[in-house]
Design a protein around this motif. Structure first.
Motif, PDB file in Angstrom:
ATOM      1  N   GLY A 100     -10.613  -1.807   1.213  1.00 16.18           N
ATOM      2  CA  GLY A 100      -9.330  -1.930   0.350  1.00 16.18           C
ATOM      3  C   GLY A 100      -8.254  -1.242   1.111  1.00 16.18           C
ATOM      4  N   ALA A 101      -8.679  -0.382   1.963  1.00 15.88           N
ATOM      5  CA  ALA A 101      -7.285   0.700   2.534  1.00 15.88           C
ATOM      6  C   ALA A 101      -7.460   0.499   4.210  1.00 15.88           C
ATOM      7  CB  ALA A 101      -7.658   2.048   2.020  1.00 15.88           C
ATOM      8  N   LEU A 102      -8.562   0.907   4.662  1.00 15.09           N
ATOM      9  CA  LEU A 102      -8.431   1.047   6.172  1.00 15.09           C
ATOM     10  C   LEU A 102      -8.044  -0.162   7.019  1.00 15.09           C
ATOM     11  CD1 LEU A 102     -11.643   3.143   7.239  1.00 15.09           C
ATOM     12  CD2 LEU A 102      -9.435   3.863   6.132  1.00 15.09           C
ATOM     13  N   PRO A 103      -7.936  -1.488   6.748  1.00 12.73           N
ATOM     14  CA  PRO A 103      -7.549  -2.249   7.532  1.00 12.73           C
ATOM     15  C   PRO A 103      -5.809  -2.279   7.381  1.00 12.73           C
ATOM     16  CG  PRO A 103      -9.044  -3.316   6.043  1.00 12.73           C
ATOM     17  CD  PRO A 103      -9.103  -1.747   5.637  1.00 12.73           C
ATOM     18  N   TYR A 104      -5.485  -1.772   6.329  1.00 14.53           N
ATOM     19  CA  TYR A 104      -4.027  -2.025   5.831  1.00 14.53           C
ATOM     20  C   TYR A 104      -3.511  -0.428   6.440  1.00 14.53           C
ATOM     21  CZ  TYR A 104      -5.831  -5.675   3.540  1.00 14.53           C
ATOM     22  OH  TYR A 104      -6.280  -6.718   2.857  1.00 14.53           O
ATOM     23  N   THR A 105      -3.992   0.789   5.853  1.00 14.12           N
ATOM     24  CA  THR A 105      -3.185   1.788   6.490  1.00 14.12           C
ATOM     25  C   THR A 105      -3.342   2.087   8.027  1.00 14.12           C
ATOM     26  OG1 THR A 105      -5.680   2.750   6.001  1.00 14.12           O
ATOM     27  CG2 THR A 105      -3.966   3.171   4.254  1.00 14.12           C
ATOM     28  N   ASN A 106      -4.446   1.516   8.609  1.00 12.42           N
ATOM     29  CA  ASN A 106      -4.454   1.672  10.146  1.00 12.42           C
ATOM     30  C   ASN A 106      -3.424   0.952  10.760  1.00 12.42           C
ATOM     31  OD1 ASN A 106      -6.693   3.612  11.263  1.00 12.42           O
ATOM     32  ND2 ASN A 106      -8.028   2.288  10.221  1.00 12.42           N
ATOM     33  N   LEU A 107      -3.326  -0.457  10.193  1.00 14.04           N
ATOM     34  CA  LEU A 107      -2.297  -1.191  10.599  1.00 14.04           C
ATOM     35  C   LEU A 107      -0.872  -0.647  10.393  1.00 14.04           C
ATOM     36  CD1 LEU A 107      -1.554  -3.720  11.965  1.00 14.04           C
ATOM     37  CD2 LEU A 107      -1.508  -5.067   9.689  1.00 14.04           C
ATOM     38  N   GLY A 108      -0.846  -0.119   9.592  1.00 15.71           N
ATOM     39  CA  GLY A 108       0.839   0.559   9.121  1.00 15.71           C
ATOM     40  C   GLY A 108       0.979   1.637   9.917  1.00 15.71           C
ATOM     41  N   ILE A 109      -0.052   2.694  10.296  1.00 10.89           N
ATOM     42  CA  ILE A 109       0.222   3.636  11.179  1.00 10.89           C
ATOM     43  C   ILE A 109       0.611   3.213  12.615  1.00 10.89           C
ATOM     44  CG2 ILE A 109      -1.204   5.591  12.145  1.00 10.89           C
ATOM     45  CD1 ILE A 109      -2.317   6.043   9.821  1.00 10.89           C
ATOM     46  N   ILE A 110      -0.208   2.079  12.991  1.00  9.29           N
ATOM     47  CA  ILE A 110      -0.010   1.856  14.376  1.00  9.29           C
ATOM     48  C   ILE A 110       1.240   1.003  14.536  1.00  9.29           C
ATOM     49  CG2 ILE A 110      -0.708  -0.077  15.922  1.00  9.29           C
ATOM     50  CD1 ILE A 110      -3.714   0.309  14.852  1.00  9.29           C
ATOM     51  N   THR A 120       7.112  -2.609   9.116  1.00  8.39           N
ATOM     52  CA  THR A 120       5.939  -2.292   8.516  1.00  8.39           C
ATOM     53  C   THR A 120       6.004  -2.846   7.100  1.00  8.39           C
ATOM     54  OG1 THR A 120       6.600  -0.135   7.915  1.00  8.39           O
ATOM     55  CG2 THR A 120       5.216  -0.250   9.678  1.00  8.39           C
ATOM     56  N   SER A 121       7.203  -3.404   6.816  1.00 11.35           N
ATOM     57  CA  SER A 121       7.326  -3.932   5.528  1.00 11.35           C
ATOM     58  C   SER A 121       6.430  -4.930   4.743  1.00 11.35           C
ATOM     59  CB  SER A 121       8.781  -4.359   5.266  1.00 11.35           C
ATOM     60  OG  SER A 121       8.959  -5.725   6.056  1.00 11.35           O
ATOM     61  N   HIS A 122       5.730  -5.481   5.752  1.00 11.50           N
ATOM     62  CA  HIS A 122       4.737  -6.525   5.152  1.00 11.50           C
ATOM     63  C   HIS A 122       3.270  -6.086   5.019  1.00 11.50           C
ATOM     64  CE1 HIS A 122       7.283 -10.376   5.712  1.00 11.50           C
ATOM     65  NE2 HIS A 122       7.930  -9.404   6.088  1.00 11.50           N
ATOM     66  N   VAL A 123       3.088  -4.801   5.406  1.00  6.53           N
ATOM     67  CA  VAL A 123       1.843  -4.150   5.437  1.00  6.53           C
ATOM     68  C   VAL A 123       1.358  -3.560   3.881  1.00  6.53           C
ATOM     69  CG1 VAL A 123       0.075  -2.536   6.050  1.00  6.53           C
ATOM     70  CG2 VAL A 123       2.027  -3.454   7.838  1.00  6.53           C
ATOM     71  N   ARG A 124       0.973  -4.383   3.223  1.00  5.01           N
ATOM     72  CA  ARG A 124       0.736  -4.022   1.821  1.00  5.01           C
ATOM     73  C   ARG A 124      -0.750  -4.523   1.348  1.00  5.01           C
ATOM     74  NH1 ARG A 124       5.868  -3.721  -1.525  1.00  5.01           N
ATOM     75  NH2 ARG A 124       7.269  -3.451   0.203  1.00  5.01           N
ATOM     76  N   GLU A 125      -1.354  -3.771   0.562  1.00  6.19           N
ATOM     77  CA  GLU A 125      -2.774  -3.967   0.017  1.00  6.19           C
ATOM     78  C   GLU A 125      -2.645  -5.173  -0.894  1.00  6.19           C
ATOM     79  OE1 GLU A 125      -1.128  -1.313  -0.341  1.00  6.19           O
ATOM     80  OE2 GLU A 125      -2.221   0.438   0.778  1.00  6.19           O
ATOM     81  N   PRO A 126      -3.441  -5.946  -0.880  1.00  9.65           N
ATOM     82  CA  PRO A 126      -3.361  -7.256  -1.898  1.00  9.65           C
ATOM     83  C   PRO A 126      -3.190  -7.032  -3.036  1.00  9.65           C
ATOM     84  CG  PRO A 126      -5.378  -7.339  -0.361  1.00  9.65           C
ATOM     85  CD  PRO A 126      -4.686  -5.891  -0.105  1.00  9.65           C
ATOM     86  N   ASN A 142      -3.612   9.069  -4.746  1.00 15.80           N
ATOM     87  CA  ASN A 142      -2.731   8.002  -5.134  1.00 15.80           C
ATOM     88  C   ASN A 142      -1.883   7.379  -4.136  1.00 15.80           C
ATOM     89  OD1 ASN A 142      -2.911   5.847  -7.072  1.00 15.80           O
ATOM     90  ND2 ASN A 142      -1.136   6.948  -8.226  1.00 15.80           N
ATOM     91  N   PHE A 143      -2.382   7.547  -2.794  1.00 10.24           N
ATOM     92  CA  PHE A 143      -1.434   7.184  -1.465  1.00 10.24           C
ATOM     93  C   PHE A 143      -1.554   5.880  -1.172  1.00 10.24           C
ATOM     94  CE2 PHE A 143       0.482   8.697   2.555  1.00 10.24           C
ATOM     95  CZ  PHE A 143       1.562   8.757   2.144  1.00 10.24           C
ATOM     96  N   THR A 144      -0.532   5.243  -0.268  1.00 11.09           N
ATOM     97  CA  THR A 144      -0.769   3.759   0.044  1.00 11.09           C
ATOM     98  C   THR A 144      -0.338   3.686   1.492  1.00 11.09           C
ATOM     99  OG1 THR A 144       1.691   3.701  -0.504  1.00 11.09           O
ATOM    100  CG2 THR A 144       0.338   3.362  -2.260  1.00 11.09           C
TER     101      THR A 144
END
Lengths: 438, 548
Positions: free
Chosen positions: A283-293, A301-307, A255-257
């Motif tokens: 649903g995940a990879l576009p946002y998780t990868n961006l968050g990590i980068i 990173t505060s705007h990197v949220r899944e829809p 249940n990670f984000t």
């Protein structure tokens, strides 16, 4: 340097290679489409124009780079396609960018992944043939003389391949946090799998319960991983950055984000990240990868949220928190006792273990026996026999940190062994960087 | 054969030619006051007109109007509507004081996550009205996949403002920050461009010219004057593009080649791959703002005939600044031009002063020695910049195994040089590059010739998602439903249809060969079953010369 684009406080390299023309099979999770939306998001964000973020193409790894780590049966040339060499080459390119100070950090967003590939390789298991992090680690040691390296595997599946490869190496700290093996492939990764006789406590497994959320990962980072890393004092930290702990992943139950991944990465502060799994491709990879980068680069990173992100969905029950807390305490204790355990075990001379390795992609078993020839001065050398698919290998593997005596002993053993026509005999010598076959 | 007039406006003067096919009938040069561009252009035009009753069939114009407006910050204030959605913090976007941040989002696949809030739009319209803004720009993230939100806002704000620009119409490429900057620049240039257009129209009328007039773009192509009114940003940075196309017109090449335009303070470098000029992956960067304004891959280095020169133990430092004219023309410091005078490559100027310049650099050696070394150093710096460009081209990101394995490096076979010092530099350049170095005839008006001979370019991008049943071609605002069995062949057909219609709209007579680029077709799989296909395809008329 454009003043109209953000500047990354930490210069960061990206090897973004989605391999749009490669798949295991057309409907397999490891298919062409996997990084399509990730690439779309990263490009649309304009990361290519952000100051201090640089894009690199992968290089093509040499078979020699593969043979430094793996014992491929029948051979690395026969088992690997160009795609595998490029994926490993992507990890190598990321490492080279960091080691040669082109950038401070780098992330290899490449596929196919590698962390289920063990030292002996007979085929594809868990979507992996060769272990791209391990190939990168030994490349770094060979070319840049780095000794102490920590690998933190944050993929949802236990990094059993990486664990296998570095199991007896006290200069590699391997930490894997993953969904409990009783509930997920590959079914391993328990606390008691804690390292070979020369490296007890240098493999740390944190099997987290299904549904673990941001809180649980934060706790694992704060109470176990960071203190252990601080005590180990690595020269380099590598993150096997799988992203299948995400709440939308179709083949796991965590249940990670994206926010959680970004925070984890900021805290871990790895020098190099290598993408592993992650199969919620939209649903995940576009946002998780961006968050990590962005976290690596030190950007907001505060705007990197899944829809559909809603923090209320990620609250953990108290029992889960106390379970994870206890796990963390045990891991810290295990690591604290490592030197004593090592002294106790070094007396043993030769330690032999046996295991059965299942190759799930095509479905066959390999029987493997490993003898650790121990030494009070170094991790010793390892003798391996493995058989499967009517093939057999008998190998002597000398780690980079073996002492001269063990180096000679292993070479002598290899010289005296003879292939019986059915079995290949291999010398894998990481000191002289040789791979000999007879 | 139709007569064509080509005009290239530079920083200090404008060059013009009258061409009959590839024959130069007339060439001329007039000084330019950047504040009164249209006057200078009309004056130049008048001097180029053929003897009546002959009339030019077309006028091609490369103008600095928009580039200068941007460089001098003479831009209109723009009201921006921006929807950033999830991702990077968008606060860095620097486009004036009038920004309405819309909520809501469209995702990477073009799906609407949430519509923007109506109140926010209404409030911004009222505020921008009070602030007396005349031009607005509307941009959303992923509008190249789904232009819905840009259109939605546009429909509401259009009646309230004289000019409006939408991101997806300017380019079908991804890259949100570039889309924002491009849209903002476009909106900020509209009123200035339309005044220019009016002045030009009046001038043309006075000259009784009614032939089509085209504006040169940065991508080595042209756009009709009327269309340019909607996309004034397309006219920026057309100088280097005129120069590349001029070289191509004067020295047709089928090889990999290097094109150099050496000026007083800068040298522009262009590269041909198999005789075709290469494009930037996204677009030109202007005043530190990266944009989606399609552009040739050129680089400008601060190295020219009038660059200030110094010599120390580390060698020559040439440029990047100019500190007045060359010493041979009464200037204060040595320059490469002085070296050219010393070597007799330039007739004008004081030979004695030029020799003094060389002595200032190194009194120990004969002036001819120093001059030779200086020009060799100049050429070597150009070679290094070219090598870097070729390396960067090779390092452009690729995303498939096939593309990675097939990458080829540019191997130039010749160097083509234009610009004032071209003849003097040919020998030293040939020496360092170890390649034949050509200075074409009429090289001094190469840019005007390039402008005249350049044909129209177009690009359209198609993105089809059969799982979703939608198709989008942002450049034309096309968004329609498709059937589940829509395939690459249908995509090609659709793109041909659209590009043909667009060509007709822009008065392009015979359609040149269409290139299909970045063909990508990928199955989408949900739950171990193929749910559809994502097809993307670009088509372009590549930059090239009008066929004679």
């Amino acid at each position: 340097m454009s003043r109209c684009m953000p500047s990354a406080p930490t210069s960061t390299g990206l090897v973004l290679f989605p391999a749009f023309d490669w798949c295991i099979s057309p409907t397999h999770p490891e298919r062409e489409e996997r990084l399509l939306y990730t690439k779309d998001q990263l490009i649309e964000e304009g990361l290519e124009d952000v100051n201090n973020i640089s894009f690199f193409n992968p290089e093509i790894a040499a078979h020699h780079d593969i043979d430094r780590v793996h014992l491929c049966v029948p051979s690395s040339r026969k088992l690997l396609t160009e795609s595998h060499l490029i994926s490993a080459g992507g990890a190598i390119r990321a490492a080279r960018a960091v080691m040669e100070r082109e950038v401070e950090k780098a992330f290899a967003v490449v596929r196919p992944p590698g962390h289920h590939a063990m030292q002996t390789v007979f085929g594809d298991r868990g979507f992996c043939i060769v272990n791209i992090e391990a190939i990168m680690v030994e490349y770094i040691r060979r070319h840049y003389g780095i000794r102490k390296i920590a690998i933190v595997d944050t993929d949802c599946h236990h990094g059993d391949g990486t664990q296998d490869i570095f199991y007896n190496d006290p200069d590699t700290l391997f930490i894997s946090l993953h969904q409990d093996g009783r509930t997920l492939y590959p079914g391993s990764g328990f606390l008691h799998e804690s390292g070979g006789p020369s490296a007890p406590g240098y493999t740390i497994n944190l099997p987290l319960p299904p549904e673990t959320s941001e809180e649980g990962f934060d706790m694992a980072m704060e109470r176990a991983i960071m203190p252990i890393l601080d005590a180990f004092e690595p020269e380099l930290i590598i993150n096997s950055a799988g992203q299948d702990n995400h709440y939308t992943d179709p083949i796991t139950n965590m249940n990670f984000t994206a926010q959680g991944y970004a925070r984890l990465n900021r805290r871990l502060n790895p020098d190099i990240c290598v993408l592993e799994g992650g199969y919620s491709i939209e649903g995940a990879l576009p946002y998780t990868n961006l968050g990590i980068i962005l976290a690596m680069a030190g950007l907001d990173t505060s705007h990197v949220r899944e829809p559909d992100y809603d923090p209320a969905n990620f609250v953990q029950p108290p029992e889960m928190n106390s379970y994870i807390g206890e796990l963390c305490d045990q891991a810290v204790a295990l690591f604290a006792g490592r030197e004593q355990l090592r002294r106790e075990q070094a007396e043993q001379g030769v330690v032999t273990t046996d295991k059965r390795i299942y190759y799930d992609t095509t479905g066959f078993d390999v029987r493997e026996s490993r003898s650790y020839h121990l030494c009070p001065h170094c991790p010793g050398f390892t003798e391996i026999t493995a058989a499967g698919l009517d093939r057999q290998v008998h190998a002597f593997s000398i780690p980079f940190n073996a002492c001269p005596r063990c180096h000679t002993r292993a070479k002598d053993r290899f010289q005296k062994s003879s292939g019986d026509g059915h079995s290949q005999v291999v010398l894998q010598d990481r000191i002289d960087d040789l791979y000999e076959l007879k | 054969m139709a007569l064509i007039i080509g005009i290239d406006v530079g920083g200090t003067h404008a060059d013009g030619v009258l061409l009959d096919g590839d024959q130069v009938l007339t060439k001329n040069k007039v000084p330019v006051d950047q504040e009164k561009l249209s006057e200078a252009i009309i004056t130049l035009l008048r001097s180029l007109l053929p003897e009546p009753p002959a009339k030019p069939g077309a006028i091609h114009l490369s103008t600095t109007l928009c580039t200068n407006a941007i460089v001098n910050d003479a831009l209109d204030e723009v009201g921006m509507f921006i929807q950033a959605g999830p991702g990077m913090n968008p606060e860095f976007l620097n486009c004036g004081d009038h920004v309405c941040w819309l909520d809501g989002a469209i995702d990477h696949r073009g799906k609407v996550v949430k519509k923007p809030d109506q109140d926010l739009i209404d409030q911004a319209v009222a505020r921008f009205g009070r602030e007396r803004l005349e031009s607005v720009g509307i941009v959303t993230k992923f509008s190249h996949r789904n232009n819905g939100h840009e259109e939605l806002v546009h429909d509401q704000v259009k009646p309230h403002f004289a000019h409006s620009s939408m991101g997806h119409r300017i380019s079908g490429l991804p890259n949100f920050p570039r889309r924002v900057y491009t849209t903002w620049l476009n909106a900020a240039l509209k009123s200035r461009f339309s005044s220019f257009q009016e002045a030009m129209d009046q001038g043309l009328e006075r000259l009784q010219l009614d032939c089509p007039c085209h504006i040169l773009k940065a991508d080595g192509g042209t756009i009709p004057f009327a269309t340019a009114g909607h996309f004034p940003c397309e006219s920026v940075h057309s100088g280097p593009s005129a120069s590349v196309m001029g070289c191509l017109a004067l020295t047709p090449s089928q090889e990999d080649a290097i094109l150099l335009d050496i000026g007083g303070t800068t040298t522009d470098i262009g590269i041909l791959a198999h005789g075709t000029p290469l494009l930037e992956p996204y677009g030109v960067t202007i005043k530190e703002r990266p944009t989606l304004i399609r552009s040739l891959n050129t680089r400008s280095i601060g190295l020219g005939g009038d660059s200030a020169v110094a010599l120390d133990v580390a060698g020559f430092t040439i440029g990047p600044h100019k500190l007045g004219p060359p010493m041979g023309f009464g200037g204060p410091v040595p320059t490469p031009t002085d070296a050219m005078i010393v070597l007799g490559a330039i007739e004008a100027g004081s030979r004695q002063q030029a020799r003094a310049a060389m002595a200032l650099l190194d009194p120990e050696q004969p002036a001819e020695e120093v001059a030779g070394q200086l020009l060799a150093a100049f050429a070597e710096q150009v070679r290094e910049a070219v090598a870097e460009m070729i390396e960067e081209l090779f390092d452009r990101p690729v995303y498939t195994v096939a593309a990675l394995l097939e990458r080829k490096k540019i191997h130039p076979r010749e160097v083509i040089v234009v610009g004032g010092p071209a003849q003097a530099m040919a020998a030293p350049l040939g020496q360092v590059f170890q390649l034949p170095c050509t200075v074409p005839l009429h090289f001094e008006v190469a840019n005007a010739i390039g402008s005249a001979r350049t044909r129209a370019t177009l690009q359209v991008s198609l993105y089809a998602d059969t799982a979703d049943g939608s198709l989008s071609i942002p450049e034309t605002g096309c968004r329609e439903k498709i059937r589940s069995y829509f395939d690459m062949e249908d995509a090609e057909k659709k793109v041909m249809e659209v590009i043909t219609a667009l060509a007709e709209e822009r008065g392009i007579g015979t359609l040149p060969e269409i290139d299909f680029l970045e063909r990508q077709e990928m199955n989408t799989v949900r739950g171990f079953r193929t749910s559809g296909k994502i097809i993307s395809l670009k088509a372009q008329i590549r930059p090239g010369l009008e066929q004679l």
